[in-house]
Design a protein around this motif. Structure first.
Motif, PDB file in Angstrom:
ATOM      1  N   TYR A  12       0.815  -1.221   0.000  1.00 13.33           N
ATOM      2  CA  TYR A  12       0.000   0.000   0.000  1.00 13.33           C
ATOM      3  C   TYR A  12       0.847   1.270   0.000  1.00 13.33           C
ATOM      4  O   TYR A  12       0.296   2.374  -0.009  1.00 13.33           O
ATOM      5  N   GLN A  13       2.167   1.123   0.012  1.00 14.31           N
ATOM      6  CA  GLN A  13       3.055   2.273   0.001  1.00 14.31           C
ATOM      7  C   GLN A  13       3.565   2.609  -1.406  1.00 14.31           C
ATOM      8  O   GLN A  13       4.338   3.541  -1.573  1.00 14.31           O
ATOM      9  N   GLN A  14       3.106   1.860  -2.400  1.00 20.40           N
ATOM     10  CA  GLN A  14       3.509   2.127  -3.774  1.00 20.40           C
ATOM     11  C   GLN A  14       2.621   3.223  -4.358  1.00 20.40           C
ATOM     12  O   GLN A  14       1.399   3.054  -4.464  1.00 20.40           O
ATOM     13  N   PRO A  15       3.178   4.365  -4.757  1.00 18.34           N
ATOM     14  CA  PRO A  15       2.349   5.447  -5.304  1.00 18.34           C
ATOM     15  C   PRO A  15       1.664   5.014  -6.598  1.00 18.34           C
ATOM     16  O   PRO A  15       2.247   4.322  -7.430  1.00 18.34           O
ATOM     17  N   LEU A  16       0.421   5.432  -6.747  1.00 17.94           N
ATOM     18  CA  LEU A  16      -0.352   5.175  -7.955  1.00 17.94           C
ATOM     19  C   LEU A  16      -0.663   6.501  -8.634  1.00 17.94           C
ATOM     20  O   LEU A  16      -0.972   7.487  -7.966  1.00 17.94           O
ATOM     21  N   PHE A  85      -9.043   2.580  -6.305  1.00 17.77           N
ATOM     22  CA  PHE A  85      -8.235   1.944  -5.270  1.00 17.77           C
ATOM     23  C   PHE A  85      -6.954   2.748  -5.070  1.00 17.77           C
ATOM     24  O   PHE A  85      -6.239   3.043  -6.032  1.00 17.77           O
ATOM     25  N   CYS A  86      -6.674   3.124  -3.830  1.00 15.38           N
ATOM     26  CA  CYS A  86      -5.395   3.756  -3.512  1.00 15.38           C
ATOM     27  C   CYS A  86      -5.278   3.930  -2.009  1.00 15.38           C
ATOM     28  O   CYS A  86      -6.261   3.837  -1.266  1.00 15.38           O
ATOM     29  N   ASN A  87      -4.054   4.183  -1.573  1.00 15.88           N
ATOM     30  CA  ASN A  87      -3.784   4.651  -0.222  1.00 15.88           C
ATOM     31  C   ASN A  87      -3.811   6.173  -0.293  1.00 15.88           C
ATOM     32  O   ASN A  87      -2.931   6.783  -0.924  1.00 15.88           O
ATOM     33  N   SER A  91      -1.071   8.361  -2.550  1.00 19.26           N
ATOM     34  CA  SER A  91      -1.362   8.681  -3.946  1.00 19.26           C
ATOM     35  C   SER A  91      -2.290   9.861  -4.170  1.00 19.26           C
ATOM     36  O   SER A  91      -2.327  10.401  -5.274  1.00 19.26           O
ATOM     37  N   LEU A  92      -3.028  10.262  -3.159  1.00 20.77           N
ATOM     38  CA  LEU A  92      -4.053  11.278  -3.383  1.00 20.77           C
ATOM     39  C   LEU A  92      -3.490  12.691  -3.450  1.00 20.77           C
ATOM     40  O   LEU A  92      -4.051  13.560  -4.125  1.00 20.77           O
ATOM     41  N   GLN A  93      -2.384  12.932  -2.785  1.00 21.96           N
ATOM     42  CA  GLN A  93      -1.864  14.305  -2.720  1.00 21.96           C
ATOM     43  C   GLN A  93      -1.476  14.831  -4.101  1.00 21.96           C
ATOM     44  O   GLN A  93      -1.779  15.981  -4.442  1.00 21.96           O
ATOM     45  N   THR A  94      -0.830  14.012  -4.908  1.00 18.94           N
ATOM     46  CA  THR A  94      -0.458  14.438  -6.255  1.00 18.94           C
ATOM     47  C   THR A  94      -1.689  14.723  -7.094  1.00 18.94           C
ATOM     48  O   THR A  94      -1.730  15.702  -7.856  1.00 18.94           O
ATOM     49  N   TRP A  95      -2.714  13.895  -6.972  1.00 20.84           N
ATOM     50  CA  TRP A  95      -3.963  14.108  -7.714  1.00 20.84           C
ATOM     51  C   TRP A  95      -4.599  15.430  -7.318  1.00 20.84           C
ATOM     52  O   TRP A  95      -5.053  16.185  -8.173  1.00 20.84           O
ATOM     53  N   LEU A  96      -4.598  15.735  -6.034  1.00 27.15           N
ATOM     54  CA  LEU A  96      -5.178  16.988  -5.569  1.00 27.15           C
ATOM     55  C   LEU A  96      -4.405  18.192  -6.109  1.00 27.15           C
ATOM     56  O   LEU A  96      -5.002  19.203  -6.487  1.00 27.15           O
TER      57      LEU A  96
END
Length: 232
Positions: A12-16, A85-87, A91-96
């Motif tokens: 779960y630590q692999q960035p998506l 699916f993501c942690n 992964s969410l910070q880059t998307w934001l």
């Protein structure tokens, strides 16, 4: 029963790389409601039909729940809703950061996994870096809504959010907890808790004008948002 997964596990630590809105929704210019930790996704399924003028994105760390939720979404033909699916803390910070201005209208975090033990607080969903990314993506006046049925979960979230200085409660809001849910639909967990006559603790925040602080604005004794100690 809540089925935990350890967000600190290597898998779960692999960035998506999460897809941008233009790849998620048929009308990517609609305002977005982001639900972090959407579980089985039935809350967003109801919201997307009740208020179709928004786009809805649910992110969840348990892949089987995302797969099941996506099957429901496709069966209903909803193009203003997507589950990923993501942690969120990986992964969410880059998307934001890549969102267009004013796209993000509302962020909700509802009934997150408790992780009661002190040594497990780093596994909680709302960590300082994620909160700062949310604050940076929300324009003033946009909203952050949190709720839980566990005081030991929501109180550290409130401390963290208010320590950031980026959010205020509406002047008409009840203190310390809202009596009603401002959203059009309840989650399954909320419905169950209320049916059992148990309390739900809710806070609605609005983004204010203050710029997000530095990344290490909030440090606890166990390096988690359990014991706040703002840096000088």
């Amino acid at each position: 029963m809540r089925q935990h997964v350890n967000p600190l596990s290597r898998i779960y630590q692999q960035p998506l790389a999460l897809p941008p809105p233009r790849e998620l929704f048929s009308d990517p210019d609609r305002p977005i409601h982001l639900d972090i930790g959407c579980a089985r996704g039935r809350f967003l399924l109801a919201m997307a039909q009740a208020q179709p003028e928004r786009n809805y994105l649910g992110v969840e760390i348990r892949r089987p729940l995302v797969q099941a939720a996506e099957l429901d979404r496709v069966a209903l033909g909803l193009t203003n809703l997507k589950y990923l699916f993501c942690n969120a803390n990986v992964s969410l910070q880059t998307w934001l950061q890549q969102l267009g201005g004013s796209q993000l209208e509302l962020v909700s975090i509802q009934f997150p996994d408790p992780w009661f033990k002190n040594r497990h607080h780093k596994r909680r969903v709302l960590q300082p870096e994620l909160l700062l990314a949310i604050a940076a993506a929300l324009d003033p006046g946009r909203e952050l809504f949190i709720q839980s049925d566990v005081l030991a979960v929501i109180e550290p979230m409130v401390e963290l959010i208010e320590a950031s200085g980026c959010f205020t409660r509406p002047s008409t809001d009840e203190l310390p907890w809202r009596h009603n849910n401002p959203l059009a639909c309840p989650t399954e967990r909320e419905t169950l808790v209320l049916q059992e006559g148990l309390p739900v603790y809710r806070v609605l925040y609005q983004r204010n004008q203050q710029a997000p602080p530095r990344a290490n604005f909030y440090v606890g004794t166990d390096n988690s948002p359990n014991s706040p100690a703002p840096l000088p």
